[in-house]
Motif scaffolding. Structure first.
Motif, PDB file in Angstrom:
ATOM      1  N   LEU A 116      -1.631  -7.744   3.560  1.00 49.58           N
ATOM      2  CA  LEU A 116      -2.760  -8.522   4.071  1.00 49.58           C
ATOM      3  C   LEU A 116      -4.073  -7.768   3.922  1.00 49.58           C
ATOM      4  O   LEU A 116      -5.060  -8.316   3.421  1.00 49.58           O
ATOM      5  CB  LEU A 116      -2.502  -8.907   5.535  1.00 49.58           C
ATOM      6  CG  LEU A 116      -3.565  -9.806   6.169  1.00 49.58           C
ATOM      7  CD1 LEU A 116      -2.928 -10.883   7.028  1.00 49.58           C
ATOM      8  CD2 LEU A 116      -4.568  -9.007   6.999  1.00 49.58           C
ATOM      9  N   ARG A 117      -4.101  -6.499   4.319  1.00 48.88           N
ATOM     10  CA  ARG A 117      -5.367  -5.764   4.281  1.00 48.88           C
ATOM     11  C   ARG A 117      -5.849  -5.565   2.848  1.00 48.88           C
ATOM     12  O   ARG A 117      -7.046  -5.629   2.568  1.00 48.88           O
ATOM     13  CB  ARG A 117      -5.205  -4.413   4.986  1.00 48.88           C
ATOM     14  CG  ARG A 117      -6.441  -3.548   4.991  1.00 48.88           C
ATOM     15  CD  ARG A 117      -7.598  -4.190   5.773  1.00 48.88           C
ATOM     16  NE  ARG A 117      -8.821  -3.422   5.620  1.00 48.88           N
ATOM     17  CZ  ARG A 117      -9.127  -2.347   6.354  1.00 48.88           C
ATOM     18  NH1 ARG A 117      -8.316  -1.927   7.310  1.00 48.88           N
ATOM     19  NH2 ARG A 117     -10.267  -1.709   6.139  1.00 48.88           N
ATOM     20  N   ASP A 138       0.824  -1.214   0.000  1.00 49.74           N
ATOM     21  CA  ASP A 138       0.000   0.000   0.000  1.00 49.74           C
ATOM     22  C   ASP A 138       0.857   1.264   0.000  1.00 49.74           C
ATOM     23  O   ASP A 138       0.513   2.249  -0.663  1.00 49.74           O
ATOM     24  CB  ASP A 138      -0.910   0.037   1.243  1.00 49.74           C
ATOM     25  CG  ASP A 138      -2.248  -0.674   1.020  1.00 49.74           C
ATOM     26  OD1 ASP A 138      -2.639  -0.894  -0.139  1.00 49.74           O
ATOM     27  OD2 ASP A 138      -2.899  -1.001   2.030  1.00 49.74           O
ATOM     28  N   ASP A 194      -8.700 -19.805   1.783  1.00 43.59           N
ATOM     29  CA  ASP A 194      -8.619 -20.436   3.100  1.00 43.59           C
ATOM     30  C   ASP A 194      -7.809 -19.587   4.074  1.00 43.59           C
ATOM     31  O   ASP A 194      -7.959 -19.718   5.294  1.00 43.59           O
ATOM     32  CB  ASP A 194      -7.953 -21.818   2.984  1.00 43.59           C
ATOM     33  CG  ASP A 194      -8.887 -22.845   2.376  1.00 43.59           C
ATOM     34  OD1 ASP A 194     -10.046 -22.937   2.840  1.00 43.59           O
ATOM     35  OD2 ASP A 194      -8.463 -23.562   1.447  1.00 43.59           O
ATOM     36  N   ALA A 195      -6.927 -18.777   3.568  1.00 45.25           N
ATOM     37  CA  ALA A 195      -6.120 -17.879   4.397  1.00 45.25           C
ATOM     38  C   ALA A 195      -5.613 -16.780   3.484  1.00 45.25           C
ATOM     39  O   ALA A 195      -5.559 -16.950   2.263  1.00 45.25           O
ATOM     40  CB  ALA A 195      -4.938 -18.614   5.030  1.00 45.25           C
ATOM     41  N   ILE A 196      -5.257 -15.634   4.087  1.00 44.60           N
ATOM     42  CA  ILE A 196      -4.632 -14.556   3.321  1.00 44.60           C
ATOM     43  C   ILE A 196      -3.139 -14.634   3.594  1.00 44.60           C
ATOM     44  O   ILE A 196      -2.697 -14.451   4.729  1.00 44.60           O
ATOM     45  CB  ILE A 196      -5.166 -13.183   3.761  1.00 44.60           C
ATOM     46  CG1 ILE A 196      -6.684 -13.102   3.608  1.00 44.60           C
ATOM     47  CG2 ILE A 196      -4.455 -12.069   2.989  1.00 44.60           C
ATOM     48  CD1 ILE A 196      -7.210 -13.012   2.212  1.00 44.60           C
ATOM     49  N   MET A 197      -2.365 -14.953   2.565  1.00 42.46           N
ATOM     50  CA  MET A 197      -0.918 -15.027   2.751  1.00 42.46           C
ATOM     51  C   MET A 197      -0.252 -14.034   1.801  1.00 42.46           C
ATOM     52  O   MET A 197      -0.917 -13.284   1.114  1.00 42.46           O
ATOM     53  CB  MET A 197      -0.460 -16.463   2.515  1.00 42.46           C
ATOM     54  CG  MET A 197      -1.128 -17.407   3.514  1.00 42.46           C
ATOM     55  SD  MET A 197      -0.666 -19.133   3.330  1.00 42.46           S
ATOM     56  CE  MET A 197       1.066 -19.016   3.772  1.00 42.46           C
ATOM     57  N   LEU A 254      -7.260  -8.897   1.782  1.00 48.23           N
ATOM     58  CA  LEU A 254      -8.480  -9.172   2.550  1.00 48.23           C
ATOM     59  C   LEU A 254      -9.647  -8.352   1.988  1.00 48.23           C
ATOM     60  O   LEU A 254     -10.729  -8.883   1.732  1.00 48.23           O
ATOM     61  CB  LEU A 254      -8.221  -8.838   4.017  1.00 48.23           C
ATOM     62  CG  LEU A 254      -9.262  -9.203   5.057  1.00 48.23           C
ATOM     63  CD1 LEU A 254      -8.639  -9.172   6.448  1.00 48.23           C
ATOM     64  CD2 LEU A 254     -10.482  -8.297   5.048  1.00 48.23           C
ATOM     65  N   ARG A 314       6.702 -22.566   4.945  1.00 46.30           N
ATOM     66  CA  ARG A 314       6.877 -22.804   6.389  1.00 46.30           C
ATOM     67  C   ARG A 314       5.609 -22.472   7.163  1.00 46.30           C
ATOM     68  O   ARG A 314       5.217 -23.206   8.073  1.00 46.30           O
ATOM     69  CB  ARG A 314       8.046 -21.960   6.936  1.00 46.30           C
ATOM     70  CG  ARG A 314       9.430 -22.570   6.717  1.00 46.30           C
ATOM     71  CD  ARG A 314      10.487 -21.947   7.643  1.00 46.30           C
ATOM     72  NE  ARG A 314      10.540 -20.493   7.575  1.00 46.30           N
ATOM     73  CZ  ARG A 314      11.195 -19.791   6.648  1.00 46.30           C
ATOM     74  NH1 ARG A 314      11.885 -20.407   5.698  1.00 46.30           N
ATOM     75  NH2 ARG A 314      11.183 -18.471   6.661  1.00 46.30           N
ATOM     76  N   LEU A 315       4.961 -21.362   6.812  1.00 46.50           N
ATOM     77  CA  LEU A 315       3.728 -20.996   7.515  1.00 46.50           C
ATOM     78  C   LEU A 315       2.657 -22.070   7.330  1.00 46.50           C
ATOM     79  O   LEU A 315       1.818 -22.277   8.202  1.00 46.50           O
ATOM     80  CB  LEU A 315       3.192 -19.652   7.003  1.00 46.50           C
ATOM     81  CG  LEU A 315       3.822 -18.387   7.576  1.00 46.50           C
ATOM     82  CD1 LEU A 315       3.236 -17.157   6.892  1.00 46.50           C
ATOM     83  CD2 LEU A 315       3.605 -18.283   9.083  1.00 46.50           C
ATOM     84  N   LEU A 316       2.679 -22.745   6.193  1.00 45.57           N
ATOM     85  CA  LEU A 316       1.704 -23.818   5.945  1.00 45.57           C
ATOM     86  C   LEU A 316       2.190 -25.161   6.486  1.00 45.57           C
ATOM     87  O   LEU A 316       1.478 -26.161   6.357  1.00 45.57           O
ATOM     88  CB  LEU A 316       1.418 -23.934   4.442  1.00 45.57           C
ATOM     89  CG  LEU A 316       0.584 -22.800   3.858  1.00 45.57           C
ATOM     90  CD1 LEU A 316       0.525 -22.918   2.339  1.00 45.57           C
ATOM     91  CD2 LEU A 316      -0.830 -22.808   4.440  1.00 45.57           C
ATOM     92  N   ASP A 317       3.397 -25.187   7.053  1.00 46.14           N
ATOM     93  CA  ASP A 317       3.987 -26.433   7.551  1.00 46.14           C
ATOM     94  C   ASP A 317       4.012 -27.494   6.442  1.00 46.14           C
ATOM     95  O   ASP A 317       3.715 -28.668   6.662  1.00 46.14           O
ATOM     96  CB  ASP A 317       3.211 -26.943   8.780  1.00 46.14           C
ATOM     97  CG  ASP A 317       4.028 -27.934   9.605  1.00 46.14           C
ATOM     98  OD1 ASP A 317       5.258 -28.002   9.413  1.00 46.14           O
ATOM     99  OD2 ASP A 317       3.431 -28.656  10.429  1.00 46.14           O
ATOM    100  N   VAL A 376      -6.271 -23.259  -0.525  1.00 49.09           N
ATOM    101  CA  VAL A 376      -6.077 -22.182  -1.502  1.00 49.09           C
ATOM    102  C   VAL A 376      -5.807 -20.872  -0.770  1.00 49.09           C
ATOM    103  O   VAL A 376      -6.514 -20.516   0.178  1.00 49.09           O
ATOM    104  CB  VAL A 376      -7.277 -22.010  -2.470  1.00 49.09           C
ATOM    105  CG1 VAL A 376      -7.425 -23.220  -3.372  1.00 49.09           C
ATOM    106  CG2 VAL A 376      -8.579 -21.741  -1.731  1.00 49.09           C
ATOM    107  N   GLU A 384       3.738  -9.684   2.875  1.00 45.33           N
ATOM    108  CA  GLU A 384       3.795  -8.982   4.156  1.00 45.33           C
ATOM    109  C   GLU A 384       4.020  -9.944   5.318  1.00 45.33           C
ATOM    110  O   GLU A 384       4.694  -9.598   6.285  1.00 45.33           O
ATOM    111  CB  GLU A 384       2.504  -8.184   4.375  1.00 45.33           C
ATOM    112  CG  GLU A 384       2.633  -7.213   5.553  1.00 45.33           C
ATOM    113  CD  GLU A 384       1.350  -6.445   5.811  1.00 45.33           C
ATOM    114  OE1 GLU A 384       0.258  -6.917   5.429  1.00 45.33           O
ATOM    115  OE2 GLU A 384       1.447  -5.352   6.416  1.00 45.33           O
ATOM    116  N   LEU A 385       3.459 -11.169   5.222  1.00 55.01           N
ATOM    117  CA  LEU A 385       3.588 -12.097   6.354  1.00 55.01           C
ATOM    118  C   LEU A 385       5.016 -12.595   6.507  1.00 55.01           C
ATOM    119  O   LEU A 385       5.433 -12.960   7.606  1.00 55.01           O
ATOM    120  CB  LEU A 385       2.639 -13.286   6.187  1.00 55.01           C
ATOM    121  CG  LEU A 385       1.152 -12.954   6.099  1.00 55.01           C
ATOM    122  CD1 LEU A 385       0.325 -14.213   6.294  1.00 55.01           C
ATOM    123  CD2 LEU A 385       0.762 -11.899   7.121  1.00 55.01           C
TER     124      LEU A 385
END
Lengths: 235, 235
Positions: free
Chosen positions: B129-130, B66, B144-147, B133, B167-170, B121, B150-151
């Motif tokens: 993220l915003r 942004d 299913d998630a906002i990736m 979103l 890694r965040l999704l393992d 997905v 930024e994360l």
């Protein structure tokens, strides 16, 4: 108000019955009869706060909750007098994912769906992203995003868990309502400038629950369940 | 395969028409007639890669897209011969959020909904993220998630953008398929061990597009659109 962020374990999902159900299956398979699965669920959960306290105090770098849960599982079995070594470690790994398969309270999906029509809805949980994602996908929780401790690398009630989540949403904390069944979570959120909603979950800890049976501060909202909260939010 | 991660701008949403539409409204309000809104959209987007390159090269700490978009808006207006100072800054702030209000390609919602029934997905976008979103909430994108960047605080094609998301999704990168309309994005994902799906978007850059008209490597999947990809994934 722009967003509602939800504590998850206890507020949105019933961890105690879900964990006891999967513990019971493991115990039956291995002939463990002298430990009540609900007592084991309580013992496992009892190690949750102290294990995160190590991270919050800076004595340990941030690790995802899945890892703390896995360590706490073996520790809780031992504390309850069951040798964890009697179970194949793959079966303990599988049981550890029971936290990804918890059922929502009966009002949760309708309540979240209604609130989602007016506000951004997301978990602000100590669960890691994959845990919360799996839980939502299985149960149909209609989150707008998966948020929580792992994204900001800080466990509640560390202020950074609340403030970092607000920054990710590009919102001032005052534009967010924190929703939880736990007074201590709301107290920390209020200190960070968030609005607060207390949801009554008098059976989270089973029939003998003696904590969080009533609001302990003048929270902005006090609700019987998430549908009641939706109504109070005009959703 | 456990998850499909999607480039967003160009692959899932049509940024060029969405941006030009809101630019046109601003220009009409202020009597700007000598700059084509599509040319302005192209100029704004042209500064996207160089502005992120500063962050990738470590010459600038990570900042959300942004903020880069907001800086690039003024720079692009100037480059196109329009003085940004003729617009109130609140109106430029509002236009900057046009990136949050882009429309999906006609096949996107059906395709994502079908793929979601088989796989996790989520976007793996450089959007913050915003932004992602707001886009999903407005358009009904069923993530299913906002990736995204930024994360993990790294912009594609930095390997950390792909590896950190895995890694965040393992998940191991090999359990993930990266979906994009851009060969360079897929090349970076493949280097990180992900599987790859090329989606044809021959009109992303308008009628004169001369990039990404065909796959440039033997990607694991090549699809006409996201419904075709769903079919190839057995979803």
């Amino acid at each position: 108000m722009q967003a509602a962020l939800f504590d998850t374990f206890g507020t949105v999902v019933d961890w105690r019955r879900g964990i006891a159900r999967e513990v019971a299956t493991l115990f039956e398979r291995h002939g463990v009869t002298d430990l009540d699965p609900f007592a084991m669920a309580d013992a496992w959960r009892a190690r949750y706060a102290p294990s995160m306290a190590e991270v919050r105090a800076g004595r340990r770098p941030f690790v995802p909750l899945d890892l703390l849960h896995r360590e706490n599982l073996e520790a809780a079995l031992s504390l309850c007098g069951v040798d964890p070594a009697i179970f194949p470690s793959e079966e303990l790994d599988a049981l550890n994912l029971a936290w990804h398969r918890l059922d929502p309270w009966p009002d949760a999906i309708e309540g979240l769906t209604r609130i989602k029509a007016r506000l951004i809805v997301a978990p602000l949980s100590n669960g890691n992203l994959r845990l919360l994602l799996d839980m939502a996908k299985r149960a149909g929780l209609p989150w707008d995003a998966i948020m929580g401790a792992e994204l900001v690398r800080a466990y509640k009630p560390d202020p950074e868990a609340y403030l970092g989540s607000a920054r990710l949403l590009d919102l001032d904390p005052s534009e967010i309502v924190m929703v939880a069944a736990h007074n201590d979570d709301l107290a920390a959120a209020r200190t960070c400038g968030m609005r607060t909603a207390f949801v009554l979950r008098p059976h989270e800890h089973g029939p003998g629950q003696n904590t969080d049976l009533a609001p302990e501060q003048d929270w902005d909202f006090v609700a019987a369940d998430l549908c009641d909260l939706a109504a109070q939010l005009g959703a």
